[in-house]
Design a protein around this motif. Structure first.
Motif: not given
Length: 377
Positions: A32-36, A60-61, A82-88, A291-297
């Protein structure tokens, strides 16, 4: 001059490549733009691609959400992109995974390849013999999908007759604890580090010959893992600096929604229904994933309550009790009777219950859109 056209893989051919990648758990790189980060192919689920979750930090999510990501992975002798997007977040075969949209197509990346790596793990060594059956042990210096560089000591003053460009050797390479290969090789380069002393130290470059398709693919993947680990180490400082500058504190994004449920068809429906306007992330009922997903606020939680499984509904209510006050909550499930809906929701403060017995994209989108508009006001 015309630019060379990239080889593009799509449709059924793409599905076949992705199925093979999942079956063999091929390593991949997500950028991504900020991490890999590195991950392995895990599974294909309908129109989605699942990689194992190797993210080291809960937040990180957040850096991956709602942006186009680049996928790199080795396949045979090429590097595909290739290119894709995170769903969950999801769980497959008892392994935590990251779910992405299926790339529309992938292509051979002409700017990159599965390159030579100098990151050689401890314990690696090369044992080889020449046609006169003398056995030598060398130190591996670098490895590529087609060849290898190594050094070794030789006491004999007549070794120049044996070691020459074009000469053949039989070799066995131990690459850390991950891979052992036996192969024939042709000497393509040979030089000496010491010219006047004995034992003489040689540096040799060889071209690997006649590897089976399976062994070649294992070697390609090993080189890819080592080279990406090397790049990750080199970029770690720069990425940390970029994060500290560009990543804002964990303020809630008024455009973000987290959908939690144990039915994949529901999660897919909500993602497709809402993702064009909102930043949607989905998660199965695995608490670690939640818990990981909640970190995205997220500003809104959409939580499935199963009317046919009281234990599940009770568990989700207990979970909601731990986060109420921090997040707005909307419940959904296959229940049309208001009295039953109230029973399912219990005493948890919420923004309402959405009946999904019949899926209507426009109706359900409007219901969530009205709630989200309240936050923007």
């Amino acid at each position: 001059m015309f630019k060379k056209k990239s080889k593009r893989i799509e449709g059924q051919a793409l599905d076949q490549v992705l199925r093979v990648a999942c079956k063999r758990r091929i390593p991949a790189r997500v950028v991504s733009n900020l991490m890999s980060f590195s991950a392995h192919f895990l599974d294909m689920d309908g129109g989605h691609l699942i990689l194992d979750n190797n993210l080291s930090h809960l937040d990180d999510v957040r850096q991956l959400r709602h942006q186009e990501l680049v996928l790199y992975f080795p396949f045979r002798s090429t590097l595909l992109k290739g290119h894709f997007r995170l769903v969950g977040l999801t769980t497959v075969k008892n392994m935590r995974g990251l779910k992405f949209t299926r790339p529309e197509y992938i292509y051979v990346d002409e700017k990159r390849s599965v390159k030579r790596t100098k990151k050689i793990p401890p314990g690696s060594k090369l044992i080889f013999n020449t046609p006169d059956l003398n056995i030598y042990e060398g130190t591996i210096l670098n490895v590529s999908p087609k060849g290898m560089g190594f050094s070794f000591r030789e006491d004999s003053r007549n070794s120049g007759d044996v070691f020459r460009k074009g000469g053949l050797i039989q070799a066995e390479a131990k690459l850390g604890e991950d891979l052992k290969l036996s192969f024939d090789a042709e000497i393509r380069h040979i030089g000496t580090v010491t010219e006047t002393t004995y034992p003489m130290v040689y540096q040799v470059g060889v071209r690997i010959k006649n590897l089976s398709n399976e062994a070649q693919e294992e070697l390609n993947q090993w080189v890819f893992r080592q080279s990406t680990a090397q790049m990750e180490a080199e970029r770690a400082g720069a990425i940390a600096t970029a994060k500290s500058i560009l990543v804002r504190p964990r303020d809630k994004n008024p455009n973000s929604i987290l959908v939690i449920g144990n039915k994949q068809e529901d999660l897919d429906f909500w993602y497709g229904c809402l993702c064009r306007k909102y930043e949607v992330l989905t998660s199965d009922a695995n608490i670690a994933n939640i818990r990981t997903a909640l970190a995205t606020s997220p500003v809104l939680l959409m939580i499935y309550l199963d009317p046919k499984k009281p234990d599940h509904a009770s568990f989700m209510r207990k979970f909601c009790a731990t986060v109420q006050g921090r997040f707005a909550i909307v419940f959904y499930g296959e229940e049309s009777q208001e009295a039953r809906q109230k029973t399912l929701m219990g005493n948890i403060p919420n923004k309402g219950f959405i009946d999904v017995s019949e899926r209507n994209v426009l109706t359900h989108f409007r219901a969530i859109d009205r709630i989200m508009n309240q936050f923007s006001k």
